[in-house]
Design an enzyme around this catalytic site. Structure first.
Site, PDB file in Angstrom:
ATOM      1  N   ALA A 114     -27.212  24.447  10.966  1.00 20.95           N
ATOM      2  CA  ALA A 114     -26.059  23.616  11.342  1.00 20.95           C
ATOM      3  C   ALA A 114     -25.581  22.759  10.168  1.00 20.95           C
ATOM      4  O   ALA A 114     -25.012  21.696  10.354  1.00 20.95           O
ATOM      5  CB  ALA A 114     -26.371  22.724  12.544  1.00 20.95           C
ATOM      6  N   LYS A 115     -25.823  23.260   8.951  1.00 20.81           N
ATOM      7  CA  LYS A 115     -25.278  22.592   7.766  1.00 20.81           C
ATOM      8  C   LYS A 115     -23.892  23.146   7.437  1.00 20.81           C
ATOM      9  O   LYS A 115     -23.152  22.548   6.657  1.00 20.81           O
ATOM     10  CB  LYS A 115     -26.218  22.789   6.578  1.00 20.81           C
ATOM     11  CG  LYS A 115     -27.589  22.149   6.769  1.00 20.81           C
ATOM     12  CD  LYS A 115     -28.536  22.520   5.642  1.00 20.81           C
ATOM     13  CE  LYS A 115     -29.950  22.015   5.930  1.00 20.81           C
ATOM     14  NZ  LYS A 115     -30.923  22.480   4.911  1.00 20.81           N
ATOM     15  N   ALA A 116     -23.569  24.293   8.019  1.00 23.97           N
ATOM     16  CA  ALA A 116     -22.231  24.874   7.951  1.00 23.97           C
ATOM     17  C   ALA A 116     -21.855  25.311   9.362  1.00 23.97           C
ATOM     18  O   ALA A 116     -22.678  25.885  10.078  1.00 23.97           O
ATOM     19  CB  ALA A 116     -22.187  26.061   6.996  1.00 23.97           C
TER      20      ALA A 116
ATOM     21  N   VAL B 198     -20.537  21.634   7.473  1.00 23.82           N
ATOM     22  CA  VAL B 198     -19.271  21.597   6.740  1.00 23.82           C
ATOM     23  C   VAL B 198     -18.299  22.620   7.323  1.00 23.82           C
ATOM     24  O   VAL B 198     -18.689  23.602   7.951  1.00 23.82           O
ATOM     25  CB  VAL B 198     -19.483  21.874   5.242  1.00 23.82           C
ATOM     26  CG1 VAL B 198     -20.375  20.808   4.628  1.00 23.82           C
ATOM     27  CG2 VAL B 198     -20.070  23.271   5.002  1.00 23.82           C
TER      28      VAL B 198
END
Length: 301
Positions: A269-271, A241
């Site tokens: 790698a979610k943000a 995100v």
């Protein structure tokens, strides 16, 4: 901070921003980020809702955000969907009852903190949802969770329903843990002698398309749990995100996702690197209405 006569909510939040530290500073930053994300036409907002937020009084706030086009994707627990439907079918959530929990059970009452439910309302829910499930099963035997909730929303008459307004506005609702709710229990009971299958994987085909089509994504995470993870993990497909707001009372020491700092999401790698992340520690039923009120004032300027 200075508190003056006749201050608006935004006036108070701006005073918190002048302080700029601790919870006050975080509420100010979160409110500004929320408003900026809404105003940015290139940003899609994923709202994740965990915990008893419909029984806790946020039903109309979530409804209005969807109705006004401030939410692009809603990710929620099955419980909040169930409670939305309970109210849609004429039931309610009650307060001001003082009794021992064993006595409550004898009198057909369930308790969520200091919110109370009546078993009669759930009996009506069971009857009404069974009718809806039958109508859906006549049309499809295999259906994604998102499609399932869309179909239910289209069959509700309650003009204050979150499911109904989302269906009308074309806002997808994802509930990956739907089976862990009274709605899920009723679905299981329905399938004892009828055929209707939920395709959870089917949701990811659509959700991945939404993620890839979005220029930017801001997640607003109310509470933790599965909705929080689903909102963040779905964006892993595109590197994470761009911004996130988290309102929670969970702690990080146990390593659970619910209390995990948003910065930890960067390692997965979610943000994205450089993403704008704000965590506010506090009760969602207090913090989020303030954020929404403040953001609305900013947008209206």
């Amino acid at each position: 901070m200075e508190v003056k006569e006749n201050m608006s909510v935004l006036d108070l939040i701006e005073e918190m921003g002048k302080s700029g530290v601790l919870g006050a500073g975080r509420v100010s930053k979160a409110t500004q980020l929320f408003a900026d994300s809404i105003k940015d036409e290139d940003t899609s907002i994923f709202l994740s809702v965990a915990g008893p937020l419909v029984p806790g009084g946020l039903r109309k706030i979530i409804f209005d955000l969807i109705n006004d086009g401030f939410v692009d994707v809603l990710i929620t627990s099955g419980a909040n969907i169930t409670h939305d439907l309970v109210e849609s079918f004429g039931g309610g959530h009650y307060r001001g009852i003082s009794a021992d929990d064993e006595e409550l059970q004898k009198h057909g009452m369930g308790r969520i903190g200091d919110v109370y439910t009546k078993s009669h309302d759930f009996e009506v829910f069971e009857e009404k949802i069974s009718e809806i499930l039958s109508k859906i099963a006549e049309k499809k035997k295999i259906i994604s969770i998102r499609e399932f909730l869309f179909e239910i929303g289209n069959m509700i008459e309650d003009e204050n329903s979150i499911l109904k307004i989302a269906a009308e506005k074309g806002v997808p609702i994802y509930a990956p843990g739907i089976i862990d709710s009274m709605l899920g229990l009723q679905l299981w009971m329905f399938t004892q002698d009828k055929e209707l299958h939920l395709d959870a994987v089917g949701d990811m085909h659509e959700l991945s398309d939404i993620v890839f089509d979005a220029k930017k994504v801001t997640t607003v995470l109310l509470g933790g749990g599965l909705p929080k993870h689903y909102a963040l993990a779905s964006n892993l497909l595109k590197g994470g995100v761009d911004a996130a707001i988290q309102v929670t009372m969970d702690r990080s020491e146990t390593g659970s996702l619910s209390g995990a700092p948003l910065e930890e999401a960067k390692s997965w790698a979610k943000a994205k690197a450089g993403s704008n992340l704000v965590t506010v520690i506090g009760d969602v039923t207090i913090i989020f209405p303030m954020m929404v009120a403040g953001a609305r004032e900013i947008i209206a300027r």
